[in-house]
Write an enzyme that holds these catalytic residues in place. Structure first.
Site, PDB file in Angstrom:
ATOM      1  N   TYR A 125       0.850  -1.193   0.000  1.00 35.20           N
ATOM      2  CA  TYR A 125       0.000   0.000   0.000  1.00 35.20           C
ATOM      3  C   TYR A 125       0.889   1.249   0.000  1.00 35.20           C
ATOM      4  O   TYR A 125       0.784   2.120   0.845  1.00 35.20           O
ATOM      5  CB  TYR A 125      -0.918  -0.038   1.213  1.00 35.20           C
ATOM      6  N   LEU A 175      14.479  -4.490  10.937  1.00 35.76           N
ATOM      7  CA  LEU A 175      13.324  -3.960  11.649  1.00 35.76           C
ATOM      8  C   LEU A 175      12.472  -3.195  10.649  1.00 35.76           C
ATOM      9  O   LEU A 175      12.947  -2.258  10.004  1.00 35.76           O
ATOM     10  CB  LEU A 175      13.774  -3.032  12.780  1.00 35.76           C
ATOM     11  N   ILE A 177       9.422  -0.830  10.541  1.00 35.30           N
ATOM     12  CA  ILE A 177       8.563   0.017  11.375  1.00 35.30           C
ATOM     13  C   ILE A 177       7.309   0.374  10.582  1.00 35.30           C
ATOM     14  O   ILE A 177       7.367   1.114   9.599  1.00 35.30           O
ATOM     15  CB  ILE A 177       9.303   1.296  11.809  1.00 35.30           C
ATOM     16  N   GLY A 178       6.174  -0.160  11.026  1.00 33.38           N
ATOM     17  CA  GLY A 178       4.914   0.061  10.323  1.00 33.38           C
ATOM     18  C   GLY A 178       4.796  -0.908   9.164  1.00 33.38           C
ATOM     19  O   GLY A 178       4.683  -0.509   8.006  1.00 33.38           O
ATOM     20  N   GLY A 182       2.608  -7.120   6.057  1.00 30.98           N
ATOM     21  CA  GLY A 182       3.749  -8.023   6.118  1.00 30.98           C
ATOM     22  C   GLY A 182       4.366  -8.364   4.778  1.00 30.98           C
ATOM     23  O   GLY A 182       5.228  -9.242   4.702  1.00 30.98           O
ATOM     24  N   ILE A 201       0.431  -1.143  14.557  1.00 28.65           N
ATOM     25  CA  ILE A 201      -0.605  -0.920  15.572  1.00 28.65           C
ATOM     26  C   ILE A 201      -2.003  -1.215  15.028  1.00 28.65           C
ATOM     27  O   ILE A 201      -2.991  -1.016  15.729  1.00 28.65           O
ATOM     28  CB  ILE A 201      -0.550   0.517  16.122  1.00 28.65           C
ATOM     29  N   SER A 202      -2.093  -1.677  13.771  1.00 31.42           N
ATOM     30  CA  SER A 202      -3.372  -2.072  13.192  1.00 31.42           C
ATOM     31  C   SER A 202      -3.590  -3.557  13.450  1.00 31.42           C
ATOM     32  O   SER A 202      -2.854  -4.402  12.931  1.00 31.42           O
ATOM     33  CB  SER A 202      -3.406  -1.794  11.688  1.00 31.42           C
ATOM     34  N   CYS A 357      -5.472  12.111  -5.388  1.00 35.50           N
ATOM     35  CA  CYS A 357      -4.059  11.919  -5.062  1.00 35.50           C
ATOM     36  C   CYS A 357      -3.225  11.731  -6.324  1.00 35.50           C
ATOM     37  O   CYS A 357      -2.105  12.257  -6.424  1.00 35.50           O
ATOM     38  CB  CYS A 357      -3.896  10.726  -4.121  1.00 35.50           C
TER      39      CYS A 357
END
Length: 386
Positions: A125, A175, A177-178, A182, A201-202, A357
């Site tokens: 995404y 790592l 981040i966000g 996956g 955090i989702s 966008c």
């Protein structure tokens, strides 16, 4: 003729856009309330008018592009309500630890079926990378199979580009981040033999990512970036910095520096703004990404200067135009199966989001940057004397 209609029609004409004209980018008005709302609320009124069906346009993306490139949008003065909306961004940390999950709940947790319908198989995404691919015609004019193939190829090219810039090697730790659903974690583990820790955090994304990466050396954790510790050979963050907020940029960079090994590499992939501003796009913030704000190069640089050296800055913002149109085509193809669950108003909202966008990127109003950082003082192998 109503004065608000005449004023807006004159402004649009300067951008080569006609009200009720015949060109694909012309605005066809179905409810005259639109004119007053646009003059009062600018892009918030324009987007809400589209959601309500007050106007239509065959190519919203080109309409937005023409308006932005002409500069006519800047001549519509904002109302006091929009100015008042800026006050919280100046006084309050809208992206604080306690507020961070708002965007997860309202956007990323909408439903995996929605995102699976228009993204690629790795559920990337973020901007795809089309360099080296044939310059195809407008994605909206291609067959569904061709769009899917192009998007799949370009998204894997993007992930490969990231991994190569990070110089990933077997056995290294990465790592993410966000980490989204996956996809990059899986790609890196499968193709580069590294061990990946993804944080998010989702909850819907986390559940999907754990299943998607099952059997690979990938651990998906539910954690806010501010709470991260440990040491990693490489760090990557794709499409997450837009949710950090300018009050937290230095905290984000401090976290990355704390977790990066002395000789490591850190790649930041983010949409960016040409200008430094605390402004939050009112329509995007209200309906798509709550409290989202785009960083400028100056803001990123100031946030990073205490901890990092910039090794590489790569802008491929125009590729996001093509990416968004691929997503739009796939979304339209999938909409008959999604419509009953999400509803007509959501469908118009999502179409306006993707097209507007695309127009912003086409006009070069916003950018897509990949920035590679190293810790200050890191040895560069090609420069060593012994």
């Amino acid at each position: 003729m109503d004065t608000s209609r005449q004023f807006l029609a004159n402004l649009l004409a300067e951008a080569g856009v006609q009200v009720d004209g015949g060109a694909p980018w012309d605005l066809r008005v179905k409810d005259d309330r639109l004119f007053r709302e646009v003059l009062l609320k600018k892009n918030l009124g324009l987007g809400e008018g589209y959601m309500l069906g007050w106007w239509d346009c065959e190519r919203v993306d080109e309409l937005i592009c023409r308006v932005l490139k002409s500069g006519t949008a800047d001549r519509v003065r904002g109302c006091w309500r929009l100015i008042v909306r800026l006050v919280p961004t100046l006084l309050v940390n809208l992206q604080s630890l306690s507020r961070a999950r708002i965007v997860a709940r309202r956007h990323y947790d909408l439903g995996n079926d929605l995102f699976q319908a228009f993204l690629d198989s790795y559920l990337q995404y973020s901007c795809a990378y089309f360099k080296g691919m044939a310059c195809e015609p407008d994605p909206l004019q291609l067959t569904a199979d061709q769009v899917s193939r192009d998007l799949e190829t370009a998204q894997q090219s993007k992930m490969r580009l990231i991994c190569e810039k990070l110089e990933l090697k077997p056995g290294e730790t990465l790592l993410d981040i966000g980490c989204g659903w996956g996809g990059l974690a899986r790609f890196a583990a499968e193709n580069y033999g590294c061990t990946v820790t993804g944080v998010n955090i989702s909850r819907r994304q986390i559940d999907f990512a754990r299943e998607f990466c099952k059997g690979l050396p990938v651990e998906i954790s539910e954690a806010d970036y501010r709470l991260l510790h440990g040491s990693y050979d490489k760090i990557v963050s794709v499409g997450m910095f837009e949710h950090v907020g300018y009050k937290n940029y230095r905290t984000f960079m401090e976290t990355a520096a704390r977790c990066l090994a002395p000789d490591g590499l850190f790649l930041l992939h983010t949409i960016g703004s040409n200008a430094t501003s605390p402004d939050i796009d009112p329509w995007i913030s209200k309906y798509i990404f709550p409290n989202g704000v785009l960083p400028s190069i100056a803001q990123i640089s100031r946030a990073a200067e205490k901890w990092f050296t910039v090794e590489d800055l790569h802008n491929f913002g125009p590729d996001y135009d093509r990416t968004l149109l691929c997503w739009l085509r796939k979304f339209r193809d999938a909409w008959p199966d999604l419509q009953q669950r999400y509803g007509q108003r959501f469908g118009r909202m999502w179409e306006y989001y993707l097209q507007s966008c695309a127009g912003c990127f086409r006009a070069r109003d916003i950018q897509l940057w990949q920035i590679v950082f190293t810790k200050i003082g890191r040895d560069q192998p090609c420069c060593r004397l012994t």
